[in-house]
Design a protein around this motif. Structure first.
Motif, PDB file in Angstrom:
ATOM      1  N   THR A 266       0.824  -1.216   0.000  1.00  0.00           N
ATOM      2  CA  THR A 266       0.000   0.000   0.000  1.00  0.00           C
ATOM      3  C   THR A 266       0.859   1.267   0.000  1.00  0.00           C
ATOM      4  O   THR A 266       0.331   2.375  -0.107  1.00  0.00           O
ATOM      5  CB  THR A 266      -0.969   0.010   1.218  1.00  0.00           C
ATOM      6  N   ARG A 267       2.183   1.093   0.133  1.00  0.00           N
ATOM      7  CA  ARG A 267       3.108   2.254   0.137  1.00  0.00           C
ATOM      8  C   ARG A 267       2.982   3.022  -1.187  1.00  0.00           C
ATOM      9  O   ARG A 267       2.751   2.422  -2.238  1.00  0.00           O
ATOM     10  CB  ARG A 267       4.552   1.762   0.325  1.00  0.00           C
ATOM     11  N   ILE A 268       3.147   4.317  -1.108  1.00  0.00           N
ATOM     12  CA  ILE A 268       3.059   5.175  -2.303  1.00  0.00           C
ATOM     13  C   ILE A 268       4.069   4.707  -3.371  1.00  0.00           C
ATOM     14  O   ILE A 268       5.174   4.254  -3.028  1.00  0.00           O
ATOM     15  CB  ILE A 268       3.285   6.659  -1.903  1.00  0.00           C
ATOM     16  N   THR A 269       3.697   4.787  -4.637  1.00  0.00           N
ATOM     17  CA  THR A 269       4.625   4.414  -5.724  1.00  0.00           C
ATOM     18  C   THR A 269       5.351   5.673  -6.196  1.00  0.00           C
ATOM     19  O   THR A 269       4.923   6.794  -5.895  1.00  0.00           O
ATOM     20  CB  THR A 269       3.865   3.816  -6.927  1.00  0.00           C
ATOM     21  N   ILE A 270       6.400   5.487  -6.986  1.00  0.00           N
ATOM     22  CA  ILE A 270       7.153   6.660  -7.465  1.00  0.00           C
ATOM     23  C   ILE A 270       6.274   7.504  -8.398  1.00  0.00           C
ATOM     24  O   ILE A 270       6.358   8.729  -8.399  1.00  0.00           O
ATOM     25  CB  ILE A 270       8.493   6.232  -8.103  1.00  0.00           C
ATOM     26  N   HIS A 271       5.393   6.848  -9.135  1.00  0.00           N
ATOM     27  CA  HIS A 271       4.479   7.563 -10.021  1.00  0.00           C
ATOM     28  C   HIS A 271       3.546   8.459  -9.188  1.00  0.00           C
ATOM     29  O   HIS A 271       3.303   9.620  -9.546  1.00  0.00           O
ATOM     30  CB  HIS A 271       3.682   6.536 -10.846  1.00  0.00           C
ATOM     31  N   GLU A 272       3.049   7.904  -8.073  1.00  0.00           N
ATOM     32  CA  GLU A 272       2.159   8.700  -7.200  1.00  0.00           C
ATOM     33  C   GLU A 272       2.923   9.843  -6.533  1.00  0.00           C
ATOM     34  O   GLU A 272       2.387  10.929  -6.339  1.00  0.00           O
ATOM     35  CB  GLU A 272       1.526   7.791  -6.137  1.00  0.00           C
ATOM     36  N   ILE A 273       4.195   9.593  -6.180  1.00  0.00           N
ATOM     37  CA  ILE A 273       5.018  10.666  -5.585  1.00  0.00           C
ATOM     38  C   ILE A 273       5.124  11.822  -6.577  1.00  0.00           C
ATOM     39  O   ILE A 273       4.918  12.989  -6.232  1.00  0.00           O
ATOM     40  CB  ILE A 273       6.429  10.146  -5.202  1.00  0.00           C
ATOM     41  N   LEU A 274       5.446  11.477  -7.837  1.00  0.00           N
ATOM     42  CA  LEU A 274       5.640  12.509  -8.869  1.00  0.00           C
ATOM     43  C   LEU A 274       4.372  13.336  -9.099  1.00  0.00           C
ATOM     44  O   LEU A 274       4.450  14.454  -9.602  1.00  0.00           O
ATOM     45  CB  LEU A 274       6.102  11.863 -10.183  1.00  0.00           C
ATOM     46  N   ASN A 275       3.218  12.767  -8.727  1.00  0.00           N
ATOM     47  CA  ASN A 275       1.946  13.478  -8.921  1.00  0.00           C
ATOM     48  C   ASN A 275       1.361  14.052  -7.634  1.00  0.00           C
ATOM     49  O   ASN A 275       0.253  14.572  -7.640  1.00  0.00           O
ATOM     50  CB  ASN A 275       0.936  12.542  -9.590  1.00  0.00           C
ATOM     51  N   ASP A 276       2.107  13.937  -6.537  1.00  0.00           N
ATOM     52  CA  ASP A 276       1.607  14.429  -5.253  1.00  0.00           C
ATOM     53  C   ASP A 276       1.708  15.964  -5.191  1.00  0.00           C
ATOM     54  O   ASP A 276       2.727  16.530  -5.584  1.00  0.00           O
ATOM     55  CB  ASP A 276       2.436  13.805  -4.120  1.00  0.00           C
ATOM     56  N   PRO A 277       0.638  16.650  -4.683  1.00  0.00           N
ATOM     57  CA  PRO A 277       0.667  18.118  -4.657  1.00  0.00           C
ATOM     58  C   PRO A 277       1.820  18.696  -3.811  1.00  0.00           C
ATOM     59  O   PRO A 277       2.411  19.703  -4.185  1.00  0.00           O
ATOM     60  CB  PRO A 277      -0.693  18.511  -4.054  1.00  0.00           C
ATOM     61  N   TRP A 278       2.154  18.043  -2.670  1.00  0.00           N
ATOM     62  CA  TRP A 278       3.269  18.567  -1.853  1.00  0.00           C
ATOM     63  C   TRP A 278       4.566  18.460  -2.651  1.00  0.00           C
ATOM     64  O   TRP A 278       5.365  19.382  -2.693  1.00  0.00           O
ATOM     65  CB  TRP A 278       3.405  17.794  -0.530  1.00  0.00           C
ATOM     66  N   PHE A 279       4.749  17.334  -3.317  1.00  0.00           N
ATOM     67  CA  PHE A 279       5.976  17.098  -4.082  1.00  0.00           C
ATOM     68  C   PHE A 279       6.084  18.047  -5.277  1.00  0.00           C
ATOM     69  O   PHE A 279       7.156  18.585  -5.571  1.00  0.00           O
ATOM     70  CB  PHE A 279       6.006  15.642  -4.581  1.00  0.00           C
ATOM     71  N   LYS A 280       4.945  18.257  -5.952  1.00  0.00           N
ATOM     72  CA  LYS A 280       4.972  18.971  -7.238  1.00  0.00           C
ATOM     73  C   LYS A 280       5.257  20.461  -7.116  1.00  0.00           C
ATOM     74  O   LYS A 280       5.627  21.102  -8.096  1.00  0.00           O
ATOM     75  CB  LYS A 280       3.630  18.778  -7.958  1.00  0.00           C
ATOM     76  N   LYS A 281       5.119  21.007  -5.901  1.00  0.00           N
ATOM     77  CA  LYS A 281       5.266  22.457  -5.739  1.00  0.00           C
ATOM     78  C   LYS A 281       6.640  22.915  -6.252  1.00  0.00           C
ATOM     79  O   LYS A 281       7.679  22.520  -5.721  1.00  0.00           O
ATOM     80  CB  LYS A 281       5.077  22.827  -4.257  1.00  0.00           C
ATOM     81  N   GLY A 282       6.634  23.712  -7.309  1.00  0.00           N
ATOM     82  CA  GLY A 282       7.879  24.282  -7.861  1.00  0.00           C
ATOM     83  C   GLY A 282       8.768  23.255  -8.556  1.00  0.00           C
ATOM     84  O   GLY A 282       9.924  23.542  -8.851  1.00  0.00           O
ATOM     85  N   TYR A 283       8.231  22.057  -8.842  1.00  0.00           N
ATOM     86  CA  TYR A 283       9.067  20.994  -9.436  1.00  0.00           C
ATOM     87  C   TYR A 283       9.300  21.241 -10.914  1.00  0.00           C
ATOM     88  O   TYR A 283       8.364  21.401 -11.677  1.00  0.00           O
ATOM     89  CB  TYR A 283       8.391  19.633  -9.238  1.00  0.00           C
ATOM     90  N   LYS A 284      10.579  21.271 -11.269  1.00  0.00           N
ATOM     91  CA  LYS A 284      10.915  21.391 -12.697  1.00  0.00           C
ATOM     92  C   LYS A 284      11.407  20.019 -13.129  1.00  0.00           C
ATOM     93  O   LYS A 284      12.391  19.512 -12.575  1.00  0.00           O
ATOM     94  CB  LYS A 284      12.035  22.410 -12.898  1.00  0.00           C
TER      95      LYS A 284
END
Ligand code: ADE
Length: 302
Positions: A266-284
């Motif tokens: 059930t752990r988050i996948t790398i794909h889900e990390i890349l789409n997470d709002p906290w992660f995406k902030k300012g992500y280039k």
């Protein structure tokens, strides 16, 4: 002959201090060492540029049954070209030693910066984004690092992240018929619960867990699962039992809970990390350069 010590008081093998390697590099001070390798600063005599040279004794490699391991590390490093991964310039060998000539990361270990004080949430996010970009790149090429921790994260001259030390990494051809890796490895405080359970594990999920620990450490300045008693620490890891410091935002808390989920299914996948709002902030999104191959050189010296 007097014993020579580096700035930290570690004794250095005298034949390596200040000597010229293959008439190409001048060996400088010791940057770090592990069980099987020492890493030195060195200067490329032709260009004057700084490099890092990882020195390994062939005898120790043979004794430790690590020949396949080293060959794997070379083949992995040669395949990886990413702005947040330390580059392997070349591999040199004598009768007794193997030398990895690596890109020099001038800013040193990220770990020493955290030891001086925790990072702001924005800075933690910046380094986490760079880490995930590199880890995603590795996973998409079937490479799992398996020993991600702040000591293996270096900073370059622009204070950008560089992952190093693929000594424990696994490639997908090591995966068993059940689709899982079985080697017990990593560093206790960063080890995922499924590795402790010794049941076989998915290399990608294990790296994600370690990235979660790193993110926690960046933000908190200390480890999420820690106890002087190793068994108590392992119990906390099994249960995924951690508390965030009071300055942690609710969004980061929620995100950390998804990464440090003790259940790999059930752990988050790398794909889900890349789409997470906290992660995406300012992500280039980081563009990968074209792959390159390096030659394996045995200079026959030594
Ligand atoms: N310590 C270990 N590897 C290093 C590198 N490539 N650059 C700087 N310091 C290091």
């Amino acid at each position: 002959m007097p014993e020579i010590r580096d700035d930290n008081g570690n004794s250095l093998p005298t034949e390596e201090v200040g000597c010229s390697l293959f008439k190409k590099y001048e060996l400088g001070k010791l940057l770090g060492y592990g069980a099987f390798a020492k890493v030195y600063h060195a200067r490329d005599l032709r260009t004057g540029q700084s490099v890092a040279i990882k020195v390994m004794s062939k005898q120790r490699i043979l004794k430790g049954n690590l020949t396949a391991h080293i060959k794997r590390e070379i083949s992995i490093l040669r395949r990886l070209r990413h702005p947040h991964i330390v580059r392997l310039h070349e591999v040199l060998a004598t009768k007794t030693k193997i030398y990895f000539v690596l890109e020099f990361a001038k800013g040193g270990e990220l770990f020493t910066k955290i030891a001086k004080g925790r990072f702001s949430e924005d800075l933690s996010r910046k380094y986490f984004q760079q880490l995930i970009s590199a880890v995603d790149y590795c996973h998409s090429r079937g490479v799992f690092h398996r020993d991600l921790k702040p000591e293996n994260l270096l900073l370059d001259e622009n204070w950008e992240l560089r992952i190093t030390d693929f000594g424990l990494s696994a490639v997908s051809d090591q995966i068993q018929p059940d689709g899982l890796l079985h080697t017990l490895c990593g560093t206790p405080a960063y080890v995922a619960p499924e590795i402790l359970a010794k049941k076989g594990y998915d290399g990608a999920k294990v790296d994600i867990w370690s990235c979660g620990i790193i993110l926690y450490v960046l933000n908190a300045g200390y480890l999420p699962f820690n106890d002087p008693n190793l068994m108590v620490m392992y119990r906390k890891i099994y249960k995924g039992e951690f508390r965030c410091p009071k300055w942690t935002s609710p969004e980061l808390k929620r995100f950390l809970t998804r990464i440090l989920d003790p259940n790999p299914n059930t752990r988050i996948t790398i794909h889900e990390i890349l789409n997470d709002p906290w992660f995406k902030k300012g992500y280039k999104e980081i563009k990968y350069p074209i792959e390159n191959e390096f030659e394996f050189k045995n200079s026959g010296q030594g």
